[in-house]
Design an enzyme around this catalytic site. Structure first.
Site, PDB file in Angstrom:
ATOM      1  N   GLU A 169      -9.843   2.314   5.816  1.00 54.78           N
ATOM      2  CA  GLU A 169      -8.652   1.736   6.469  1.00 54.78           C
ATOM      3  C   GLU A 169      -7.363   2.220   5.787  1.00 54.78           C
ATOM      4  OE1 GLU A 169      -8.765  -2.564   7.253  1.00 54.78           O
ATOM      5  OE2 GLU A 169      -6.688  -2.668   6.569  1.00 54.78           O
TER       6      GLU A 169
ATOM      7  N   SER B  39      -8.251  -4.675   2.236  1.00 55.53           N
ATOM      8  CA  SER B  39      -9.532  -4.115   2.704  1.00 55.53           C
ATOM      9  C   SER B  39      -9.482  -2.599   2.611  1.00 55.53           C
ATOM     10  CB  SER B  39      -9.783  -4.500   4.160  1.00 55.53           C
ATOM     11  OG  SER B  39      -9.724  -5.890   4.298  1.00 55.53           O
TER      12      SER B  39
ATOM     13  N   ARG C  96      -7.062  -2.109  13.824  1.00 57.67           N
ATOM     14  CA  ARG C  96      -6.459  -1.345  12.710  1.00 57.67           C
ATOM     15  C   ARG C  96      -6.090   0.077  13.131  1.00 57.67           C
ATOM     16  NH1 ARG C  96      -6.779  -5.788  11.860  1.00 57.67           N
ATOM     17  NH2 ARG C  96      -7.470  -6.906  10.004  1.00 57.67           N
TER      18      ARG C  96
HETATM   19  C1  LIG Z   1      -3.632  -7.786  -0.857  1.00 65.21           C
HETATM   20  C2  LIG Z   1      -3.513  -7.079   0.474  1.00 65.21           C
HETATM   21  C3  LIG Z   1      -3.914  -7.724   1.635  1.00 65.21           C
HETATM   22  C4  LIG Z   1      -3.817  -7.083   2.879  1.00 65.21           C
HETATM   23  N1  LIG Z   1      -4.203  -7.776   3.994  1.00 65.21           N
HETATM   24  C5  LIG Z   1      -4.105  -7.182   5.205  1.00 65.21           C
HETATM   25  C6  LIG Z   1      -4.490  -7.911   6.391  1.00 65.21           C
HETATM   26  O1  LIG Z   1      -4.890  -9.076   6.340  1.00 65.21           O
HETATM   27  N2  LIG Z   1      -4.386  -7.264   7.582  1.00 65.21           N
HETATM   28  C7  LIG Z   1      -3.920  -5.992   7.683  1.00 65.21           C
HETATM   29  O2  LIG Z   1      -3.855  -5.480   8.817  1.00 65.21           O
HETATM   30  N3  LIG Z   1      -3.528  -5.299   6.590  1.00 65.21           N
HETATM   31  C8  LIG Z   1      -3.612  -5.855   5.365  1.00 65.21           C
HETATM   32  N4  LIG Z   1      -3.231  -5.160   4.248  1.00 65.21           N
HETATM   33  C9  LIG Z   1      -2.759  -3.771   4.375  1.00 65.21           C
HETATM   34  C10 LIG Z   1      -1.206  -3.629   4.432  1.00 65.21           C
HETATM   35  O3  LIG Z   1      -0.593  -4.784   3.996  1.00 65.21           O
HETATM   36  C11 LIG Z   1      -0.704  -3.303   5.844  1.00 65.21           C
HETATM   37  O4  LIG Z   1      -1.340  -2.158   6.348  1.00 65.21           O
HETATM   38  C12 LIG Z   1       0.814  -3.068   5.873  1.00 65.21           C
HETATM   39  O5  LIG Z   1       1.255  -3.021   7.208  1.00 65.21           O
HETATM   40  C13 LIG Z   1       1.229  -1.801   5.149  1.00 65.21           C
HETATM   41  O6  LIG Z   1       2.649  -1.784   5.101  1.00 65.21           O
HETATM   42  P1  LIG Z   1       3.460  -1.000   4.010  1.00 65.21           P
HETATM   43  O7  LIG Z   1       4.903  -1.154   4.391  1.00 65.21           O
HETATM   44  O8  LIG Z   1       3.085  -1.419   2.658  1.00 65.21           O
HETATM   45  O9  LIG Z   1       2.957   0.500   4.310  1.00 65.21           O
HETATM   46  P2  LIG Z   1       2.884   1.748   3.320  1.00 65.21           P
HETATM   47  O10 LIG Z   1       1.688   1.606   2.434  1.00 65.21           O
HETATM   48  O11 LIG Z   1       4.189   2.010   2.676  1.00 65.21           O
HETATM   49  O12 LIG Z   1       2.588   2.917   4.374  1.00 65.21           O
HETATM   50  C14 LIG Z   1       1.357   2.989   5.068  1.00 65.21           C
HETATM   51  C15 LIG Z   1       1.350   4.276   5.927  1.00 65.21           C
HETATM   52  O13 LIG Z   1       2.334   4.193   6.946  1.00 65.21           O
HETATM   53  C16 LIG Z   1       3.309   5.235   6.831  1.00 65.21           C
HETATM   54  N5  LIG Z   1       4.603   4.578   7.121  1.00 65.21           N
HETATM   55  C17 LIG Z   1       5.162   3.560   6.407  1.00 65.21           C
HETATM   56  N6  LIG Z   1       6.278   3.122   7.014  1.00 65.21           N
HETATM   57  C18 LIG Z   1       6.437   3.889   8.122  1.00 65.21           C
HETATM   58  C19 LIG Z   1       7.422   3.927   9.163  1.00 65.21           C
HETATM   59  N7  LIG Z   1       8.447   3.056   9.207  1.00 65.21           N
HETATM   60  N8  LIG Z   1       7.284   4.855  10.137  1.00 65.21           N
HETATM   61  C20 LIG Z   1       6.242   5.728  10.126  1.00 65.21           C
HETATM   62  N9  LIG Z   1       5.276   5.744   9.167  1.00 65.21           N
HETATM   63  C21 LIG Z   1       5.379   4.827   8.190  1.00 65.21           C
HETATM   64  C22 LIG Z   1       3.178   5.762   5.404  1.00 65.21           C
HETATM   65  O14 LIG Z   1       3.558   7.127   5.316  1.00 65.21           O
HETATM   66  C23 LIG Z   1       1.704   5.548   5.128  1.00 65.21           C
HETATM   67  O15 LIG Z   1       0.939   6.597   5.676  1.00 65.21           O
HETATM   68  C24 LIG Z   1      -3.302  -5.771   2.969  1.00 65.21           C
HETATM   69  C25 LIG Z   1      -2.875  -5.118   1.792  1.00 65.21           C
HETATM   70  C26 LIG Z   1      -2.979  -5.767   0.559  1.00 65.21           C
HETATM   71  C27 LIG Z   1      -2.496  -5.066  -0.676  1.00 65.21           C
END
Ligand SMILES: Cc1cc2nc3c(=O)[nH]c(=O)nc-3n(C[C@H](O)[C@H](O)[C@H](O)COP(=O)(O)OP(=O)(O)OC[C@H]3O[C@@H](n4cnc5c(N)ncnc54)[C@H](O)[C@@H]3O)c2cc1C
Length: 335
Positions: A331, A235, A160
């Site tokens: 996380e 998580s 992570r």
């Molecule tokens: C129900 C659920 C289940 C999940 N299961 C998992 C799992 O099994 N494994 C896992 O690893 N994660 C899991 N996650 C966490 C999440 O899905 C991941 O971390 C995902 O990659 C986040 O992507 P996002 O586009 O929503 O990021 P966002 O929430 O939009 O952004 C996260 C961070 O990254 C930054 N950011 C976003 N895009 C960029 C970019 N292009 N360049 C630079 N910075 C950027 C943002 O500023 C922020 O700080 C889960 C989440 C939920 C809600």
């Protein structure tokens, strides 16, 4: 081009009603370059599935919606390189790869968020992480406006973690990611007991990547709360890695403690189990709470503020520290 005072409630899976003072949806690289030539202190928002908004955001919020996928095939090799733009939805991208019989991402089905964010915390599930199939990414340096290519060794991927969450935090915008996938002779990862059991129950002895994706989707749907039904960010804490010595002491008091030995000297313990032992599972404090089936998932029952959820996380952290002497790390990105 910016909209003023936009509620971010529909764009974060915790469903927190925080506001962006200024907000823009970006659909092209030119538009993004134009913005960063004027603003350096910005907030990048993608799928909103890994953030907890504890306040309104005064920086310009850039909602990254760059779309597109490219296939680069290598003749006579069992490899295919797929480049996907940052704003592609991760799960739809995984399903598209499976439909095209490109192997390697099937265990990561149904993870929320976008492709561009997948390297940020080296997303992982069911024995796989994106570092296993990651080839390279292109990112825009906010200070210089230059595009830089990051190979796997530049990203410092770990559990992570990546360089983008640490030393290069807030310095780059990831524009696209290229994955190295298999075209046939897929290397399946069915090391997780839950996947093996589900395949066995379905009578599948020679699984395809589609079979694996299907069972991963079913397992996730049965275990994790859907943010459409109840606000959450998956998580909330990372699973802590502790010394063998500390683990032995805990095991003396709790012989049933689940654990995964990582080396001769270190052991990973599920954070959800530690939180459950502290009595938080299923507890509700106003509209903030700990999910009834998954103690690792903090939830918003409707109108919790980000601050209330953050405060609950701190109470949990202190209680686990006191009971087990283990410091939990968050996380989710706290904003
Ligand atoms: C129900 C659920 C289940 C999940 N299961 C998992 C799992 O099994 N494994 C896992 O690893 N994660 C899991 N996650 C966490 C999440 O899905 C991941 O971390 C995902 O990659 C986040 O992507 P996002 O586009 O929503 O990021 P966002 O929430 O939009 O952004 C996260 C961070 O990254 C930054 N950011 C976003 N895009 C960029 C970019 N292009 N360049 C630079 N910075 C950027 C943002 O500023 C922020 O700080 C889960 C989440 C939920 C809600």
């Amino acid at each position: 081009m910016f909209q003023k005072n936009i509620s971010l409630k529909p764009i974060n899976t915790f469903g927190i009603d925080a506001y962006a003072e200024s907000f823009v949806s970006v659909t092209s690289l030119n538009q993004l370059q134009d913005i960063i030539s004027q603003y350096k202190d910005i907030f990048i928002l993608s799928g909103g599935s890994n953030i907890l908004l504890t306040r309104n955001i005064s920086k310009p919020v850039i909602h990254l919606n760059l779309k597109g996928k490219e296939i680069l095939e290598i003749p006579n090799q069992n490899k295919v390189y797929i480049k996907a733009q940052a704003g592609e939805n991760w799960h739809e991208f995984v399903l598209w790869c499976i439909d095209n019989d490109f192997g390697g991402l099937e265990n990561l089905s149904l993870i929320p968020g976008n492709v561009g964010t997948s390297p940020m915390q080296n997303i992982g599930a069911y024995g796989c992480e994106i570092k296993d199939t990651f080839y390279e990414l292109e990112a825009l340096e906010i200070a210089s406006g230059k595009i830089k290519v990051f190979k796997k060794e530049d990203c410092n991927f770990a559990y992570r973690e990546s360089v983008f969450k640490n030393t290069l935090k807030d310095q780059y915008i990831i524009l696209n990611v290229t994955f190295e996938l298999t075209k046939e002779h897929h290397k399946l990862n069915i090391s997780y007991g839950a996947i093996q059991d589900a395949l066995q129950k379905k009578g599948i002895s020679n699984p395809t990547i589609k079979n694996i994706s299907d069972v991963v989707i079913a397992i996730r749907q049965s275990k994790l709360p859907d943010p459409k039904d109840i606000g959450n960010s998956g998580s909330f804490f990372k699973n802590p890695v502790i010394s063998k010595e500390q683990f032995n002491n805990i095991q003396k008091a709790y012989p049933q403690v689940p654990h995964y030995p990582l080396s001769d000297t270190s052991v990973k313990v599920p954070a959800g189990w530690l939180i459950e032992q502290c009595g938080f599972k299923g507890q509700r404090y106003g509209d903030a709470g700990v999910h009834k089936n998954q103690a690792l998932v903090l939830v918003n029952y409707g109108n919790a503020t980000g601050k209330e959820i953050f405060e609950l996380s701190q109470t949990i952290k202190q209680t686990v520290q006191k009971k087990f002497g283990i410091s939990l790390n968050i996380e989710v990105n706290i904003v």
